[in-house]
Design an enzyme around this catalytic site. Structure first.
Site, PDB file in Angstrom:
ATOM      1  N   LEU A  92     -16.823  14.444 -50.845  1.00 42.85           N
ATOM      2  CA  LEU A  92     -17.894  15.076 -51.616  1.00 42.85           C
ATOM      3  C   LEU A  92     -18.060  16.530 -51.192  1.00 42.85           C
ATOM      4  CD1 LEU A  92     -20.351  12.072 -51.363  1.00 42.85           C
ATOM      5  CD2 LEU A  92     -19.144  12.827 -53.422  1.00 42.85           C
ATOM      6  N   ASN A 106     -23.430   6.272 -45.406  1.00 40.76           N
ATOM      7  CA  ASN A 106     -22.028   5.873 -45.588  1.00 40.76           C
ATOM      8  C   ASN A 106     -21.664   4.841 -44.525  1.00 40.76           C
ATOM      9  OD1 ASN A 106     -19.271   5.995 -46.516  1.00 40.76           O
ATOM     10  ND2 ASN A 106     -18.785   7.254 -44.738  1.00 40.76           N
ATOM     11  N   HIS A 108     -18.367   3.498 -42.400  1.00 44.91           N
ATOM     12  CA  HIS A 108     -17.021   3.933 -42.037  1.00 44.91           C
ATOM     13  C   HIS A 108     -16.415   2.909 -41.080  1.00 44.91           C
ATOM     14  CE1 HIS A 108     -13.773   6.761 -41.444  1.00 44.91           C
ATOM     15  NE2 HIS A 108     -13.835   6.506 -40.160  1.00 44.91           N
ATOM     16  N   THR A 171     -15.999  -8.091 -41.709  1.00 39.65           N
ATOM     17  CA  THR A 171     -17.036  -9.109 -41.529  1.00 39.65           C
ATOM     18  C   THR A 171     -18.274  -8.504 -40.872  1.00 39.65           C
ATOM     19  OG1 THR A 171     -15.291 -10.720 -41.241  1.00 39.65           O
ATOM     20  CG2 THR A 171     -17.455 -11.382 -40.508  1.00 39.65           C
TER      21      THR A 171
HETATM   22  C1  GAR Z   1     -14.656  -0.777 -46.151  1.00 40.09           C
HETATM   23  O1  GAR Z   1     -13.907  -1.227 -45.060  1.00 40.09           O
HETATM   24  C2  GAR Z   1     -15.292   0.555 -45.825  1.00 40.09           C
HETATM   25  O2  GAR Z   1     -15.715   0.683 -44.499  1.00 40.09           O
HETATM   26  C3  GAR Z   1     -14.159   1.495 -46.101  1.00 40.09           C
HETATM   27  O3  GAR Z   1     -13.559   0.992 -47.274  1.00 40.09           O
HETATM   28  C4  GAR Z   1     -13.741  -0.435 -47.327  1.00 40.09           C
HETATM   29  C5  GAR Z   1     -14.337  -0.788 -48.668  1.00 40.09           C
HETATM   30  O4  GAR Z   1     -14.365  -2.168 -48.869  1.00 40.09           O
HETATM   31  N1  GAR Z   1     -14.634   2.838 -46.270  1.00 40.09           N
HETATM   32  C6  GAR Z   1     -13.957   3.937 -45.919  1.00 40.09           C
HETATM   33  O5  GAR Z   1     -12.836   3.889 -45.431  1.00 40.09           O
HETATM   34  C7  GAR Z   1     -14.683   5.241 -46.175  1.00 40.09           C
HETATM   35  N2  GAR Z   1     -13.920   6.349 -45.697  1.00 40.09           N
HETATM   36  P1  GAR Z   1     -15.348  -2.811 -49.967  1.00 40.09           P
HETATM   37  O6  GAR Z   1     -15.062  -2.098 -51.298  1.00 40.09           O
HETATM   38  O7  GAR Z   1     -14.943  -4.252 -50.035  1.00 40.09           O
HETATM   39  O8  GAR Z   1     -16.756  -2.615 -49.529  1.00 40.09           O
END
Ligand code: GAR
Length: 195
Positions: A92, A106, A108, A171
């Site tokens: 963003l 967010n 991460h 999880t």
């Molecule tokens: C999650 O593991 C989240 O932490 C990660 O993407 C996945 C989304 O899974 N986010 C990032 O890497 C952000 N930079 P989901 O669509 O099943 O929630």
């Protein structure tokens, strides 16, 4: 009652965890699920729960700013108090972040400040880390570096692959993000530490 908009790019399992936690005793409720990818699996899951959705395709906009202007219109039309990025995979611009400063979160998949950016699990494995985890933080102009609102840790086990580690962390993401949102929506920014 706080209003929450959730931005996704993929399957939306974290979005579902947040939505399922927003029961009648919760200080917030979901008012919008928006994605930059119309094929994101989470959109149908949100629609099935009667949550308004917005599907944008960032590839059809001439610039990042043009995409964000449209996204911001959808968000603002829902009047959210809080914006949760949940697997939202677009960087963003500072202008967009400033617009929602102090109310955008967010999740991460690493123990920040370790491993901002992509491929967090592969990097943890390559480094020989004994533990991994996830972080919920406030979104600021510095990528993956805003104030930490919660962290959950898991062990890295012998024989772990990127996939097995990612599943173990995911999880915990599903426990951590709802716990942080509950606290944040109630006006409490004390970090949630799990387990
Ligand atoms: C999650 O593991 C989240 O932490 C990660 O993407 C996945 C989304 O899974 N986010 C990032 O890497 C952000 N930079 P989901 O669509 O099943 O929630």
């Amino acid at each position: 009652m706080k209003r929450v908009a959730i931005l996704i790019s993929g399957g939306g399992s974290n979005m579902l965890a947040l939505v399922r936690d927003m029961d009648e005793n919760h200080p917030a409720r979901p008012v919008l699920v928006a994605s930059n990818d119309p094929s994101a699996g989470g959109l149908a899951k949100a629609a099935a729960l009667n949550i308004p959705t917005a599907a944008l395709d960032h590839r059809t906009y001439p610039t990042r700013e043009a995409f964000e202007a449209d996204l911001a219109q959808h968000i603002d039309a829902a009047s959210p108090d809080i914006i949760c990025l949940a697997g939202f995979m677009r960087i963003l611009t500072p202008g967009f972040i400033r617009r929602y400063e102090g109310r955008m979160l967010n999740i991460h998949p690493s123990l920040l400040p370790k491993y901002p950016g992509l491929h967090t699990h592969a990097r943890a494995l390559a480094a020989g880390d004994r533990e991994a985890g996830c972080t919920v933080h406030e979104v600021t102009a510095d990528l993956d570096a805003g104030p930490i609102l919660g962290q959950a840790r898991v062990p890295v086990l012998p024989g772990d692959s990127e996939e097995t580690l990612a599943a173990r962390v995911l999880t915990m993401e599903h426990r951590l993000y709802p716990a942080v949102l509950r606290r944040f929506a109630a006006g409490d920014r004390t970090p949630v530490l799990l387990p």
